[in-house]
Design a protein around this motif. Sequence first.
Motif, short mmCIF file in Angstrom:
data_model
loop_
_atom_site.label_atom_id
_atom_site.label_comp_id
_atom_site.label_asym_id
_atom_site.label_seq_id
_atom_site.Cartn_x
_atom_site.Cartn_y
_atom_site.Cartn_z
N UNK A 203 0.77 -0.95 0.00
CA UNK A 203 0.24 0.17 -0.16
C UNK A 203 0.98 1.31 0.08
N UNK A 204 0.43 2.34 -0.85
CA UNK A 204 1.27 3.32 -0.91
C UNK A 204 0.10 4.69 -0.79
N UNK A 205 0.53 5.68 0.22
CA UNK A 205 -0.34 7.05 0.46
C UNK A 205 0.43 8.16 0.06
N UNK A 206 0.35 8.80 -1.03
CA UNK A 206 1.16 10.07 -1.25
C UNK A 206 0.45 11.23 -0.54
N UNK A 207 0.95 11.93 0.50
CA UNK A 207 0.24 13.04 1.13
C UNK A 207 0.44 14.28 0.37
N UNK B 260 8.19 22.85 -0.68
CA UNK B 260 6.95 21.86 -0.67
C UNK B 260 7.21 20.56 0.03
N UNK B 261 6.81 20.43 0.89
CA UNK B 261 6.95 18.98 1.70
C UNK B 261 6.38 17.87 1.08
N UNK B 262 6.95 17.02 0.58
CA UNK B 262 6.43 15.66 -0.05
C UNK B 262 6.67 14.60 0.82
N UNK B 263 5.58 13.87 1.05
CA UNK B 263 5.36 12.64 2.06
C UNK B 263 4.97 11.52 1.58
N UNK B 264 5.45 10.38 1.68
CA UNK B 264 4.89 9.10 1.22
C UNK B 264 4.84 8.06 2.24
N UNK B 265 3.57 7.52 2.55
CA UNK B 265 3.78 6.35 3.69
C UNK B 265 3.41 5.00 2.82
N UNK C 262 14.94 11.96 -3.98
CA UNK C 262 15.06 10.77 -3.23
C UNK C 262 14.52 11.36 -1.90
N UNK C 263 13.54 10.61 -1.36
CA UNK C 263 12.87 10.87 0.23
C UNK C 263 13.85 10.01 0.86
N UNK C 264 13.65 10.49 2.23
CA UNK C 264 14.49 10.14 3.38
C UNK C 264 13.34 9.58 4.24
N UNK C 265 13.58 8.14 4.84
CA UNK C 265 12.83 7.52 5.81
C UNK C 265 12.97 8.27 7.01
N UNK C 266 12.23 8.95 7.47
CA UNK C 266 12.09 9.57 8.83
C UNK C 266 11.62 8.79 10.00
N UNK C 267 10.50 7.85 9.79
CA UNK C 267 9.95 7.05 10.69
C UNK C 267 9.70 5.86 9.94
N UNK C 268 9.58 4.75 10.63
CA UNK C 268 9.37 3.27 9.82
C UNK C 268 8.08 3.44 8.83
N UNK D 36 8.28 8.43 4.57
CA UNK D 36 9.58 9.00 3.67
C UNK D 36 9.15 10.33 3.23
N UNK D 37 10.06 11.30 3.58
CA UNK D 37 10.03 12.64 3.59
C UNK D 37 11.08 13.32 2.81
N UNK D 38 10.56 14.60 2.11
CA UNK D 38 11.63 15.27 1.54
C UNK D 38 11.01 16.88 1.15
N UNK D 39 11.77 17.73 0.53
CA UNK D 39 11.42 19.00 0.19
C UNK D 39 11.74 19.22 -1.28
N UNK D 40 10.97 20.01 -1.89
CA UNK D 40 10.93 20.31 -3.19
C UNK D 40 10.90 21.80 -3.52
#
Length: 258
Positions: free
Chosen positions: A163-167, A178-183, A213-219, A222-226
């Motif tokens: 499962x993927x969820x793009x915030x 712009x904050x990019x986050x994916x669960x 590339x996004x960085x895994x901040x929590x299990x 995945x987070x990053x900025x653009x």
Amino acid sequence: MKKKHMALSTALIALLASGCGQNNTDTNANEKEEVVMVPITVDLTVPETGKAGEAVHLAAAVTQGDEKVTDANEVEYEIWEDGKKEDSWKVKSDQKTDGVYEAEAEFEHDGIYHVQVHVTARDMHTMPMKEITVGAGAPDSKSNAQAEGEESHEHHEAAVGFSMHFMEPENVKVNEPARMMVHLQQDENPLEKARVRLEIVVNDKKDKAQWISLTEKKPGEYDGELKFETAGAASVTVHVENEEGLHEHETHEITVSE
């Protein structure tokens, strides 16, 4: 005199030993006082069957331990027909009972649909999913699967439980971060240690695509900025890979304003 000196030395050593023991005790006590975060859990209720054109009731009961979670940041349902994730639609929820977030959904035609609820609460995210058969379900689903080819079938098998969820970021503006986050989840557990990249194309100019590339901040988070240099319609394709051979992607559309 010597006896008095020895007595003082013995008392001093005992005091020091007592102090060291006390420090160890305090350290152990502090370690025991560390609070372990209790995860949120979601009991998703989706009927097994429904009828096209009729409203279907959806409910998600969110708890943390024995506590009902009434302050969730987001509870949103995402629905799509089997095999058509790119055409999914979202339904907002209402909390009519403490900790229970409800919604209604309608289906235009018969088929097999996936209902996934995205829950963000207390710095945690989970997204359980269930299936509903509308009407007669998907006609000739077996024949259609064979027509898609063996390669497509193998890809579907590799993605089972994923499962993927793009915030989707809000109010995205040119030259502002712009904050990019994916669960990500696998079998309803956070998918860790994945390689997550975003491919960004603005105004359909694929020759000027950006990759970050996004960085895994929590299990599983995945987070990053653009920063976008141009206003317009932007497509964001999330690419996910890991060492187990997973390779999935989803494309989302966002608007960048001046």
